[in-house]
Design an enzyme around this catalytic site. Structure first.
Site, PDB file in Angstrom:
ATOM      1  N   LYS A 280      47.957  40.244  48.091  1.00 47.14           N
ATOM      2  CA  LYS A 280      47.019  41.001  48.286  1.00 47.14           C
ATOM      3  C   LYS A 280      46.454  40.792  50.232  1.00 47.14           C
ATOM      4  O   LYS A 280      47.091  40.114  50.484  1.00 47.14           O
ATOM      5  CB  LYS A 280      44.872  40.083  47.877  1.00 47.14           C
ATOM      6  CG  LYS A 280      44.832  38.938  46.574  1.00 47.14           C
ATOM      7  CD  LYS A 280      43.965  38.221  46.718  1.00 47.14           C
ATOM      8  CE  LYS A 280      43.697  37.788  45.098  1.00 47.14           C
ATOM      9  NZ  LYS A 280      42.886  39.173  44.729  1.00 47.14           N
ATOM     10  N   ASP A 350      48.958  41.004  40.764  1.00 47.80           N
ATOM     11  CA  ASP A 350      47.419  39.764  41.247  1.00 47.80           C
ATOM     12  C   ASP A 350      46.411  40.108  39.704  1.00 47.80           C
ATOM     13  O   ASP A 350      45.461  39.458  40.216  1.00 47.80           O
ATOM     14  CB  ASP A 350      46.930  40.571  41.929  1.00 47.80           C
ATOM     15  CG  ASP A 350      45.896  40.268  43.358  1.00 47.80           C
ATOM     16  OD1 ASP A 350      45.957  39.156  42.743  1.00 47.80           O
ATOM     17  OD2 ASP A 350      45.441  40.824  44.403  1.00 47.80           O
ATOM     18  N   ARG A 354      44.500  37.085  33.767  1.00 44.27           N
ATOM     19  CA  ARG A 354      44.178  37.120  32.474  1.00 44.27           C
ATOM     20  C   ARG A 354      46.071  37.264  31.204  1.00 44.27           C
ATOM     21  O   ARG A 354      45.488  36.973  30.343  1.00 44.27           O
ATOM     22  CB  ARG A 354      44.248  39.218  31.556  1.00 44.27           C
ATOM     23  CG  ARG A 354      45.494  40.173  32.795  1.00 44.27           C
ATOM     24  CD  ARG A 354      44.817  41.187  32.650  1.00 44.27           C
ATOM     25  NE  ARG A 354      43.383  41.556  33.755  1.00 44.27           N
ATOM     26  CZ  ARG A 354      43.771  41.873  34.413  1.00 44.27           C
ATOM     27  NH1 ARG A 354      43.245  43.474  33.410  1.00 44.27           N
ATOM     28  NH2 ARG A 354      42.615  42.644  35.648  1.00 44.27           N
TER      29      ARG A 354
HETATM   30  N1  BES Z   1      40.825  36.402  41.248  1.00 48.59           N
HETATM   31  C1  BES Z   1      41.195  37.572  41.296  1.00 48.59           C
HETATM   32  C2  BES Z   1      39.323  38.276  41.255  1.00 48.59           C
HETATM   33  C3  BES Z   1      38.292  38.168  42.236  1.00 48.59           C
HETATM   34  C4  BES Z   1      38.344  39.730  43.046  1.00 48.59           C
HETATM   35  C5  BES Z   1      37.714  37.195  42.523  1.00 48.59           C
HETATM   36  C6  BES Z   1      37.797  39.385  44.057  1.00 48.59           C
HETATM   37  C7  BES Z   1      36.720  37.468  43.049  1.00 48.59           C
HETATM   38  C8  BES Z   1      36.577  38.045  43.798  1.00 48.59           C
HETATM   39  C9  BES Z   1      41.610  38.469  40.470  1.00 48.59           C
HETATM   40  O1  BES Z   1      43.073  37.744  40.357  1.00 48.59           O
HETATM   41  C10 BES Z   1      42.358  40.316  40.645  1.00 48.59           C
HETATM   42  O2  BES Z   1      42.934  39.923  41.668  1.00 48.59           O
HETATM   43  N2  BES Z   1      42.013  40.838  40.052  1.00 48.59           N
HETATM   44  C11 BES Z   1      42.733  42.506  40.444  1.00 48.59           C
HETATM   45  C12 BES Z   1      42.287  43.072  39.128  1.00 48.59           C
HETATM   46  C13 BES Z   1      43.417  44.139  39.241  1.00 48.59           C
HETATM   47  C14 BES Z   1      45.363  43.638  40.044  1.00 48.59           C
HETATM   48  C15 BES Z   1      43.931  45.028  38.039  1.00 48.59           C
HETATM   49  C16 BES Z   1      41.262  42.553  41.385  1.00 48.59           C
HETATM   50  O3  BES Z   1      40.193  42.451  40.629  1.00 48.59           O
HETATM   51  O4  BES Z   1      41.444  43.413  41.672  1.00 48.59           O
HETATM   52 ZN    ZN Z   2      42.682  35.982  40.075  1.00 53.44          ZN
HETATM   53 MN    MN Z   3      44.256  38.434  41.680  1.00 53.42          MN
END
Ligand code: BES
Ligand code: ZN
Ligand code: MN
Length: 510
Positions: A280, A350, A354
């Site tokens: 990230k 990331d 899921r």
């Molecule tokens: N934990 C994050 C989701 C998240 C992002 C929660 C920002 C709160 C604030 C999750 O694991 C994630 O990174 N999701 C990605 C998915 C994508 C890579 C398909 C996202 O939402 O960008």
């Molecule tokens: Zn996450």
């Molecule tokens: Mn993530």
């Protein structure tokens, strides 16, 4: 905070503050409403004067402090807005505004004038519960790492007065129950707020064990070796980059009746989500310590279920792992096999939530054959884009379950909005190499594709997915737009919501 019920008039008590609700002025009438007569008397006419000057307008979030000339503390007026949109949540928010407003001001005791918070659909029972809820939740601070605190209300009560004194017995019971519900949320927030160096997967498992001992719940913890043997390749892969190995935790509450339903509650417990190899960006990465909020909510929900002795049997599942990049981490391109033998093509490390949930859902459905499954997860940034910071997305294959959760949402003020599960989203998560892919080629509707992915691991069991990436925590910027009962940091979103849903199953079960 101690919270109780008192027979007296709020203004006759010797509390440091008597809180009175004020509706917004409608029209040009500037006579003091009769409902404020007692408060005006206590303030020796200061209220009437302030009213005349239009200093008190009754707008939401408005607080007016009048110091009683007789030296017996203060009269605190809290705005409730217009009669037309007055709900239980208005009262919950107002109570939180009151305790927040009194923080650091030397007031220790608080008396709510119950009658001033009862109107239209908000009965004395709903108002008493909302005052309890809002006060306890709003007063919360995470103090573990702080050496100073301003201090605030320690003892509060709803004061019945002449009009409501006949309800003393029933309201005392309701306030006691609501106190337990709200204090359970604080307990959950205290765990949710622990940073990732402390709240490791093993620590979350320990919290479950301790809770299990205290409440007589059966708790099973699977470590990384057992998980590998069981075929939980998803949790193992996500946890493989960290020196804190993953855990799958199962908590069992047997249920208050013999033939109740079995409800499984599954939570995402990523103790820190750096994104892994698909790292990230830096800004706000620290907030990813809250990526365990789903699993922590499961702890709180099981604690509530056992304390309130809800009718259904409840199986809690916490899918705990830390998502870090390292030489042992899982990588884009890997294919992992999950508990139910389905394979996942990893395209983005990331999209790890899921992947851990795939094992948790598959395991609980196979082993416990629940009547319904609810999962809670801070799953997608897309849910925050779609619904904002304060609301969770709901995706469900079952209208009764979805309807029940939406009713619980309205009752608790934890906002939930149902989103569709479409064939288009199901199409997007198919993989050419494996059964499903964890990240899609077309990045739109990310909340829906994440849900379509999870569906593949639930099978035919009625299921509801709660994407709480928005409301699970509050940061210093979003804070001023949130109701005062959502404290900074972990909110424990889902605990009151699902707790209430389970309670409702106890009374309206078919
Ligand atoms: N934990 C994050 C989701 C998240 C992002 C929660 C920002 C709160 C604030 C999750 O694991 C994630 O990174 N999701 C990605 C998915 C994508 C890579 C398909 C996202 O939402 O960008
Ligand atoms: Zn996450
Ligand atoms: Mn993530």
């Amino acid at each position: 905070m101690k919270f109780g019920v008192d027979r007296r008039e709020a203004t006759a008590a010797s509390a440091d503050a008597a809180a009175v609700g004020v509706f917004e002025i409608e029209g040009k009438d500037d006579r003091l409403p009769p409902s404020l007569a007692l408060a005006d008397k206590a303030s020796a006419g200061l209220l009437a004067a302030a009213w005349k000057r239009r200093e008190v307008k009754g707008k939401k979030r408005e607080l007016t402090v009048l110091h009683r000339p007789d030296g017996r503390g203060r009269v605190l007026l809290v705005g409730l807005g217009a009669h037309a949109d007055f709900t239980t949540d208005t009262v919950r928010r107002a109570a939180a505004d009151v305790v927040r407003g009194l923080r650091g001001k030397g007031a220790r005791t608080l008396a709510y004038q119950l009658t001033s918070f009862v109107d239209g659909p908000v009965t004395s029972s709903l108002a008493s519960r909302a005052l309890t809820d809002g006060s306890i939740l709003g007063a919360y601070e995470f103090l573990r790492y702080r050496t100073t605190t301003e201090g605030g209300i320690e003892e509060a009560a709803v004061y019945l007065g002449e009009d409501r004194v006949a309800e003393e017995r029933s309201l005392t019971g309701e306030v006691a129950e609501q106190t337990a519900i709200a204090e359970n949320v604080l307990w959950t927030r205290d765990i949710g707020n622990l940073p990732a160096d402390t709240a490791t997967p093993e620590r979350l498992a320990d919290e479950a064990r301790t809770l299990g001992k205290a409440l007589g719940l059966k708790v099973t913890v699977f470590d990384e070796k057992q998980l590998a043997k069981m075929g939980c390749g998803g949790i193992v892969a996500v946890g493989s980059g960290s020196s804190h190995p993953p855990r799958l935790v199962i908590l069992e509450y047997p249920g208050g009746t013999r033939r109740g339903r079995t409800v499984a509650v599954v939570g995402k417990g990523i103790t820190f989500d750096s994104g892994g190899i698909s790292l990230k960006p830096g800004p706000r990465m620290s907030e990813m310590k809250f990526d365990k909020s789903g699993a922590v909510a499961v702890l709180g929900i099981l604690r509530a279920a056992a304390t309130l002795k809800v009718a259904p049997r409840v199986i809690g599942v916490m899918c705990c792992a830390e998502n870090l990049p390292s030489g042992t981490a899982y990588r884009p391109g890997d294919v992992v096999r999950t508990y139910n033998q389905k394979t996942i093509e990893i395209l983005n490390t990331d999209a790890e939530g899921r992947v851990v949930l795939a094992d948790g859902l598959g395991y609980v459905v196979d082993q416990y054959k629940p009547d319904e499954v609810i999962d809670l997860a801070t799953l997608t940034g897309a849910s925050v884009v779609a619904l904002g910071d304060a609301m969770a997305g709901l995706v469900s294959t079952d209208d009764r379950l979805a309807g029940g959760l939406l009713l619980a949402s309205a009752a608790t003020g934890e906002p939930l909005w149902r989103m569709p599960l479409t064939d288009y989203a199901r199409e997007l998560v198919k993989s050419e190499l494996a059964d499903v892919r964890n990240s899609t080629e077309i990045p739109t509707a990310g909340m829906l594709t994440a849900a379509a992915f999870l569906e593949a691991f639930v099978g035919k069991t009625p299921w509801a997915h709660i994407d709480m990436a928005g409301p699970a925590w509050v940061n210093p910027v979003t804070r001023k737009y949130q109701p005062s009962y959502q404290s900074l940091g972990a909110t424990a979103f889902g605990v009151r919501l699902v707790g209430r849903y389970l309670q409702d199953l106890g009374t309206s079960k078919g």
